[in-house]
Design an enzyme around this catalytic site. Structure first.
Site, PDB file in Angstrom:
ATOM      1  N   TYR A   1       0.053  -2.180   3.957  1.00 12.61           N
ATOM      2  CA  TYR A   1      -0.376  -2.122   2.487  1.00 12.61           C
ATOM      3  C   TYR A   1      -0.060  -3.912   2.316  1.00 12.61           C
ATOM      4  O   TYR A   1      -0.426  -4.815   2.006  1.00 12.61           O
ATOM      5  CB  TYR A   1       0.244  -1.505   1.330  1.00 12.61           C
ATOM      6  CG  TYR A   1       0.475  -2.201  -0.076  1.00 12.61           C
ATOM      7  CD1 TYR A   1       0.096  -2.297  -0.949  1.00 12.61           C
ATOM      8  CD2 TYR A   1       2.165  -3.204  -0.136  1.00 12.61           C
ATOM      9  CE1 TYR A   1      -0.172  -2.919  -2.188  1.00 12.61           C
ATOM     10  CE2 TYR A   1       1.859  -3.642  -1.122  1.00 12.61           C
ATOM     11  CZ  TYR A   1       0.652  -3.702  -2.384  1.00 12.61           C
ATOM     12  OH  TYR A   1       0.990  -4.445  -3.234  1.00 12.61           O
TER      13      TYR A   1
ATOM     14  N   SER B   1       1.634  -9.703  -4.302  1.00 15.20           N
ATOM     15  CA  SER B   1       2.721  -9.501  -4.013  1.00 15.20           C
ATOM     16  C   SER B   1       3.747  -9.878  -3.709  1.00 15.20           C
ATOM     17  O   SER B   1       3.032 -10.822  -2.666  1.00 15.20           O
ATOM     18  CB  SER B   1       2.469  -7.699  -3.833  1.00 15.20           C
ATOM     19  OG  SER B   1       3.572  -6.990  -3.270  1.00 15.20           O
TER      20      SER B   1
END
Length: 270
Positions: free
Chosen positions: A144, A131
């Site tokens: 995260y 990501s």
């Protein structure tokens, strides 16, 4: 015909990638804990594999099934993962560990099962879905983001280690992409913040994210699928593919702006 194993193939980017690759003539095995959503892909030739990336036994059974049917695995796409948002002060250590179990340790454990097969055939490609979160930081999302930073680092090390065996390692770094991911991440954020000093900030972040991910600005999962297909077909794929809405400008400014300035900017957009 290359044989491809995709985890997280029951929805979003994983589903679209399985669909595109199957249509393009690849032999595709789509893995997920719940394989029912992949029934619609069977007519395209996708073989659903029930797999839990937090279970070593489950992954071993899945890999064995693929070897029995196809005899090889040419491409592993590690797409399984989820977002667990919340202030570091609020998120339980148990939830933090689960975040890493799914996003990091599950990814590595499955890779370790597949690597000997690729080394034996002296070819293969590992595609890790990271990501843009792996390249900067944000408040209320530390665990995260930390999991994606870890995926980035491990992928870089692995790429250098297995190059001698003819194996490529590629990172896909999506920006804002339409999926159920945001809804899950925001629910985790609100639940962990309820009744705490971060409750109001969490609600504001939830509102911003839900609006953004539902807007026309958010990229479609098909964009990620097309990029993954490109990396498989390219003899010399790039180590990283930063794609999707917001990804390139975010990382560009994170690289050139002072940390203190980014500390002021990031919370305004998250």
């Amino acid at each position: 015909m290359k044989t491809v194993l995709i985890t997280g193939a029951s929805s979003g980017m994983g589903y679209q990638t399985a669909k595109l690759l199957a249509k393009s003539g690849f032999q595709v095995f789509g893995a997920a804990r719940n394989i029912t959503p992949m029934d619609s892909l069977k007519d395209l030739g996708v073989t659903p594999i029930k797999m839990d990336v937090t279970s070593q036994a489950s992954m071993q059974v899945g890999v064995n099934q693929i070897i029995q049917k196809a005899g090889k695995i040419d491409v592993l796409i590690n797409g399984a993962g989820y977002g667990s948002f919340g202030a570091i002060e609020n998120v339980s250590i148990e939830e933090a560990k689960r975040q890493f179990d799914v996003n990091v340790f599950g990814l590595v454990a499955l890779t370790k099962l597949v690597l000997p097969l690729m080394e034996k055939q002296h070819s293969g490609e590992i595609i890790n879905i990271s990501s843009m979160a792996g390249r900067f930081s944000s408040p209320l999302a530390g665990w995260y983001f930390a999991s994606k930073h870890t995926v980035e680092t491990l992928s870089d090390s692995l790429r250098m280690e297995v190059k001698r065996f003819g194996i490529k390692v590629v990172l896909i770094e999506p920006g804002v992409v339409k999926s159920n991911w945001s809804k899950i991440a925001m629910k985790k954020l609100v639940d962990s913040s309820m009744g705490t000093k971060y409750e109001q900030a969490a609600k504001e972040m939830e509102k911003k994210n839900n609006q953004l991910y539902a807007s026309k600005l958010a990229s479609q999962p098909a964009l990620i699928a097309k990029t993954i297909k490109k990396t498989i077909e390219d003899k010399h794929p790039r180590p990283r593919y930063l794609i999707g809405f917001g990804a390139k400008p975010t990382i560009f400014f994170n690289a050139i702006l002072p940390t203190r300035l980014m500390d002021l900017i990031v919370p305004k957009f998250m």
